[in-house]
Design a protein around this motif. Structure first.
Motif, PDB file in Angstrom:
ATOM      1  N   ASP A   1      -2.618  -6.802   8.132  1.00  0.00           N
ATOM      2  CA  ASP A   1      -1.830  -7.924   8.642  1.00  0.00           C
ATOM      3  C   ASP A   1      -0.401  -7.884   8.102  1.00  0.00           C
ATOM      4  O   ASP A   1      -0.024  -6.999   7.313  1.00  0.00           O
ATOM      5  CB  ASP A   1      -2.503  -9.261   8.333  1.00  0.00           C
ATOM      6  CG  ASP A   1      -2.595  -9.551   6.840  1.00  0.00           C
ATOM      7  OD1 ASP A   1      -1.724  -9.076   6.080  1.00  0.00           O
ATOM      8  OD2 ASP A   1      -3.520 -10.265   6.426  1.00  0.00           O
ATOM      9  N   ALA A   2       0.393  -8.854   8.526  1.00  0.00           N
ATOM     10  CA  ALA A   2       1.828  -8.827   8.255  1.00  0.00           C
ATOM     11  C   ALA A   2       2.172  -8.943   6.774  1.00  0.00           C
ATOM     12  O   ALA A   2       3.268  -8.566   6.353  1.00  0.00           O
ATOM     13  CB  ALA A   2       2.506  -9.954   9.027  1.00  0.00           C
ATOM     14  N   LYS A   3       1.257  -9.469   5.965  1.00  0.00           N
ATOM     15  CA  LYS A   3       1.525  -9.619   4.526  1.00  0.00           C
ATOM     16  C   LYS A   3       1.440  -8.286   3.797  1.00  0.00           C
ATOM     17  O   LYS A   3       1.853  -8.167   2.632  1.00  0.00           O
ATOM     18  CB  LYS A   3       0.535 -10.627   3.938  1.00  0.00           C
ATOM     19  CG  LYS A   3       0.865 -11.054   2.519  1.00  0.00           C
ATOM     20  CD  LYS A   3       0.141 -12.328   2.114  1.00  0.00           C
ATOM     21  CE  LYS A   3      -1.371 -12.204   2.213  1.00  0.00           C
ATOM     22  NZ  LYS A   3      -2.046 -13.427   1.701  1.00  0.00           N
ATOM     23  N   VAL A   4       0.907  -7.266   4.467  1.00  0.00           N
ATOM     24  CA  VAL A   4       0.697  -5.965   3.852  1.00  0.00           C
ATOM     25  C   VAL A   4       1.705  -4.968   4.422  1.00  0.00           C
ATOM     26  O   VAL A   4       1.815  -4.808   5.641  1.00  0.00           O
ATOM     27  CB  VAL A   4      -0.736  -5.457   4.113  1.00  0.00           C
ATOM     28  CG1 VAL A   4      -0.944  -4.099   3.446  1.00  0.00           C
ATOM     29  CG2 VAL A   4      -1.765  -6.476   3.631  1.00  0.00           C
ATOM     30  N   SER A   5       2.438  -4.300   3.542  1.00  0.00           N
ATOM     31  CA  SER A   5       3.342  -3.232   3.979  1.00  0.00           C
ATOM     32  C   SER A   5       2.779  -1.891   3.525  1.00  0.00           C
ATOM     33  O   SER A   5       2.199  -1.785   2.442  1.00  0.00           O
ATOM     34  CB  SER A   5       4.746  -3.445   3.417  1.00  0.00           C
ATOM     35  OG  SER A   5       4.728  -3.465   2.002  1.00  0.00           O
TER      36      SER A   5
ATOM     37  N   VAL B   1       0.860  -1.180   0.000  1.00  0.00           N
ATOM     38  CA  VAL B   1       0.000   0.000   0.000  1.00  0.00           C
ATOM     39  C   VAL B   1       0.898   1.231   0.000  1.00  0.00           C
ATOM     40  O   VAL B   1       1.784   1.363   0.851  1.00  0.00           O
ATOM     41  CB  VAL B   1      -0.926   0.019   1.234  1.00  0.00           C
ATOM     42  CG1 VAL B   1      -1.681   1.353   1.324  1.00  0.00           C
ATOM     43  CG2 VAL B   1      -1.902  -1.147   1.181  1.00  0.00           C
ATOM     44  N   VAL B   2       0.701   2.118  -0.964  1.00  0.00           N
ATOM     45  CA  VAL B   2       1.458   3.365  -1.018  1.00  0.00           C
ATOM     46  C   VAL B   2       0.494   4.505  -0.713  1.00  0.00           C
ATOM     47  O   VAL B   2      -0.397   4.823  -1.513  1.00  0.00           O
ATOM     48  CB  VAL B   2       2.130   3.573  -2.391  1.00  0.00           C
ATOM     49  CG1 VAL B   2       2.932   4.877  -2.388  1.00  0.00           C
ATOM     50  CG2 VAL B   2       3.038   2.391  -2.735  1.00  0.00           C
ATOM     51  N   ASP B   3       0.660   5.080   0.463  1.00  0.00           N
ATOM     52  CA  ASP B   3      -0.194   6.178   0.921  1.00  0.00           C
ATOM     53  C   ASP B   3       0.353   7.486   0.350  1.00  0.00           C
ATOM     54  O   ASP B   3       1.406   7.973   0.779  1.00  0.00           O
ATOM     55  CB  ASP B   3      -0.197   6.212   2.452  1.00  0.00           C
ATOM     56  CG  ASP B   3      -1.072   7.331   3.002  1.00  0.00           C
ATOM     57  OD1 ASP B   3      -1.752   8.007   2.207  1.00  0.00           O
ATOM     58  OD2 ASP B   3      -1.062   7.529   4.236  1.00  0.00           O
ATOM     59  N   ASP B   4      -0.375   8.042  -0.602  1.00  0.00           N
ATOM     60  CA  ASP B   4       0.082   9.248  -1.287  1.00  0.00           C
ATOM     61  C   ASP B   4      -0.395  10.491  -0.533  1.00  0.00           C
ATOM     62  O   ASP B   4      -1.257  11.226  -0.994  1.00  0.00           O
ATOM     63  CB  ASP B   4      -0.426   9.251  -2.732  1.00  0.00           C
ATOM     64  CG  ASP B   4       0.201  10.368  -3.563  1.00  0.00           C
ATOM     65  OD1 ASP B   4       1.417  10.598  -3.408  1.00  0.00           O
ATOM     66  OD2 ASP B   4      -0.522  10.995  -4.353  1.00  0.00           O
ATOM     67  N   GLY B   5       0.177  10.697   0.656  1.00  0.00           N
ATOM     68  CA  GLY B   5      -0.090  11.918   1.411  1.00  0.00           C
ATOM     69  C   GLY B   5      -1.485  12.021   1.983  1.00  0.00           C
ATOM     70  O   GLY B   5      -2.042  13.123   2.062  1.00  0.00           O
TER      71      GLY B   5
ATOM     72  N   SER C   1      -4.515  12.351   4.619  1.00  0.00           N
ATOM     73  CA  SER C   1      -4.658  13.070   5.877  1.00  0.00           C
ATOM     74  C   SER C   1      -5.988  12.677   6.527  1.00  0.00           C
ATOM     75  O   SER C   1      -7.044  13.000   5.992  1.00  0.00           O
ATOM     76  CB  SER C   1      -4.628  14.586   5.633  1.00  0.00           C
ATOM     77  OG  SER C   1      -4.771  15.290   6.842  1.00  0.00           O
ATOM     78  N   PRO C   2      -5.941  11.921   7.670  1.00  0.00           N
ATOM     79  CA  PRO C   2      -4.733  11.460   8.360  1.00  0.00           C
ATOM     80  C   PRO C   2      -4.060  10.337   7.587  1.00  0.00           C
ATOM     81  O   PRO C   2      -4.694   9.673   6.766  1.00  0.00           O
ATOM     82  CB  PRO C   2      -5.283  10.967   9.694  1.00  0.00           C
ATOM     83  CG  PRO C   2      -6.678  10.524   9.377  1.00  0.00           C
ATOM     84  CD  PRO C   2      -7.175  11.494   8.337  1.00  0.00           C
ATOM     85  N   PRO C   3      -2.774  10.100   7.851  1.00  0.00           N
ATOM     86  CA  PRO C   3      -2.056   9.041   7.138  1.00  0.00           C
ATOM     87  C   PRO C   3      -2.576   7.660   7.509  1.00  0.00           C
ATOM     88  O   PRO C   3      -3.132   7.462   8.589  1.00  0.00           O
ATOM     89  CB  PRO C   3      -0.602   9.235   7.591  1.00  0.00           C
ATOM     90  CG  PRO C   3      -0.696   9.958   8.885  1.00  0.00           C
ATOM     91  CD  PRO C   3      -1.912  10.831   8.786  1.00  0.00           C
ATOM     92  N   ILE C   4      -2.393   6.706   6.589  1.00  0.00           N
ATOM     93  CA  ILE C   4      -2.762   5.320   6.856  1.00  0.00           C
ATOM     94  C   ILE C   4      -1.798   4.746   7.901  1.00  0.00           C
ATOM     95  O   ILE C   4      -0.582   4.872   7.773  1.00  0.00           O
ATOM     96  CB  ILE C   4      -2.689   4.478   5.564  1.00  0.00           C
ATOM     97  CG1 ILE C   4      -3.590   5.084   4.477  1.00  0.00           C
ATOM     98  CG2 ILE C   4      -3.065   3.030   5.836  1.00  0.00           C
ATOM     99  CD1 ILE C   4      -5.051   5.161   4.846  1.00  0.00           C
ATOM    100  N   ALA C   5      -2.344   4.145   8.938  1.00  0.00           N
ATOM    101  CA  ALA C   5      -1.513   3.595  10.011  1.00  0.00           C
ATOM    102  C   ALA C   5      -0.732   2.385   9.512  1.00  0.00           C
ATOM    103  O   ALA C   5      -1.247   1.555   8.754  1.00  0.00           O
ATOM    104  CB  ALA C   5      -2.376   3.208  11.197  1.00  0.00           C
ATOM    105  N   ASP C   6       0.525   2.267   9.946  1.00  0.00           N
ATOM    106  CA  ASP C   6       1.374   1.159   9.507  1.00  0.00           C
ATOM    107  C   ASP C   6       0.856  -0.194   9.957  1.00  0.00           C
ATOM    108  O   ASP C   6       1.101  -1.210   9.312  1.00  0.00           O
ATOM    109  CB  ASP C   6       2.794   1.346  10.054  1.00  0.00           C
ATOM    110  CG  ASP C   6       3.486   2.549   9.425  1.00  0.00           C
ATOM    111  OD1 ASP C   6       3.159   2.866   8.278  1.00  0.00           O
ATOM    112  OD2 ASP C   6       4.339   3.155  10.090  1.00  0.00           O
TER     113      ASP C   6
END
Length: 297
Positions: free
Chosen positions: A51-55, A36-40, A42-47
């Motif tokens: 689950d663990a398979k998703v960065s 997942v690429v959070d393109d700025g 607001s609020p940001p996507i929480a890390d």
């Protein structure tokens, strides 16, 4: 190393994103990663919201969908990289069927796409898109119908050999729309291969939330498509059926955006490539006999 990396760019649509990620995680094969690429946002996507398979990787400020996808490509560990928009979902057998297609063609295919199951939420109707057959093998000629099928493809659901898309430096970040067609034309003009899987493997949603394909963005879309048409004019001119599909689409967008001078110029170009295109001929004649008070931007 996973066989497949699924890249999901997102911006300020957390509820839709959740469903997109769930569909990526629900694939019938497990040999994949989800980026997942959070393109700025607001609020940001929480890390830690998946689950663990998703960065989750973040752009501190918005840079656009092309930049977000390119970030995903740079991070991908898979042999193949697929893209999913954050407001769409994959069918459970998407990865299995697309990987089978890519593997079955050996090294002849650099990218492919499935048919889309289009769900229009405001009207409650459904339809199919991208269902035309296409097979263009690397450094080989193909029927003109295959080239024509590339004119309306969308990034969501597309799969690339990771090495191939990196070789071509990914999406043009100067284009806010039509970056998918620009990359396709760029790769095909350099001898890459592509193909279509005619099964509908992606749910593509038309909704009332923010989208690039809205009336507010008609001018932006028309201008970006114009850049693509100019940049790849030689390639488009070599394929009359593709020219008819793409340049008629561009002309319609130019007219809707009030770019009447560009509209006529596009129709002239198309009629030079394909003088028998009756739709373009009718549009061009009407543009001459129907006065307009609009000015080109």
């Amino acid at each position: 190393m996973p066989q497949l990396s699924i890249v999901i760019p997102t911006h300020n649509r957390p509820d839709m994103l959740k469903k997109a990620v769930e569909s990526a995680n629900a694939q019938t094969i497990s040999d994949l990663e989800v980026i997942v690429v959070d393109d700025g946002s607001s609020p940001p996507i929480a890390d830690d919201c998946f689950d663990a398979k998703v960065s989750v990787h973040r752009h501190p400020s918005p840079r656009g969908a092309s930049a977000a996808r390119n970030t995903g490509v740079s991070l991908a560990k898979g042999t193949y990289t697929a893209f999913l928009d954050d407001d769409d979902t994959l069918h459970p057998d998407y990865a299995e069927r697309m990987l089978h297609f890519m593997e079955s063609t050996g090294t002849d295919i650099d990218f492919a796409w499935p048919s889309l199951h289009v769900i229009d939420i405001p009207t409650g109707t459904t339809s199919r898109a991208q269902h035309l057959p296409c097979l263009i093998r690397r450094n080989h000629s193909a029927p003109e119908s295959s080239y024509a099928a590339t004119a309306y493809t969308r990034t969501t659901g597309m799969i690339f050999r990771t090495a191939s898309i990196r070789e071509f430096s990914g999406f043009d970040e100067t284009l806010s729309v039509s970056e998918d067609r620009e990359l396709i034309f760029r790769m095909l003009s350099q001898g890459c291969g592509c193909g279509a899987v005619e099964a509908a493997l992606v749910d593509f949603f038309i909704h009332t939330g923010p989208r690039l394909s809205t009336d507010d963005n008609l001018l932006k879309q028309a201008k970006c498509d114009g850049v693509v048409a100019e940049r790849h004019a030689d390639f488009i001119a070599q394929h009359p059926k593709l020219a008819s599909r793409y340049l008629n689409l561009l002309a319609r967008r130019q007219k809707e955006a009030g770019l009447f001078r560009e509209y006529r110029s596009t129709l002239r170009t198309l009629l030079k490539i394909n003088p028998m295109d009756t739709r373009a001929l009718k549009r061009f004649v009407l543009s001459l006999v129907t006065p307009t008070h609009h000015q080109s931007n």
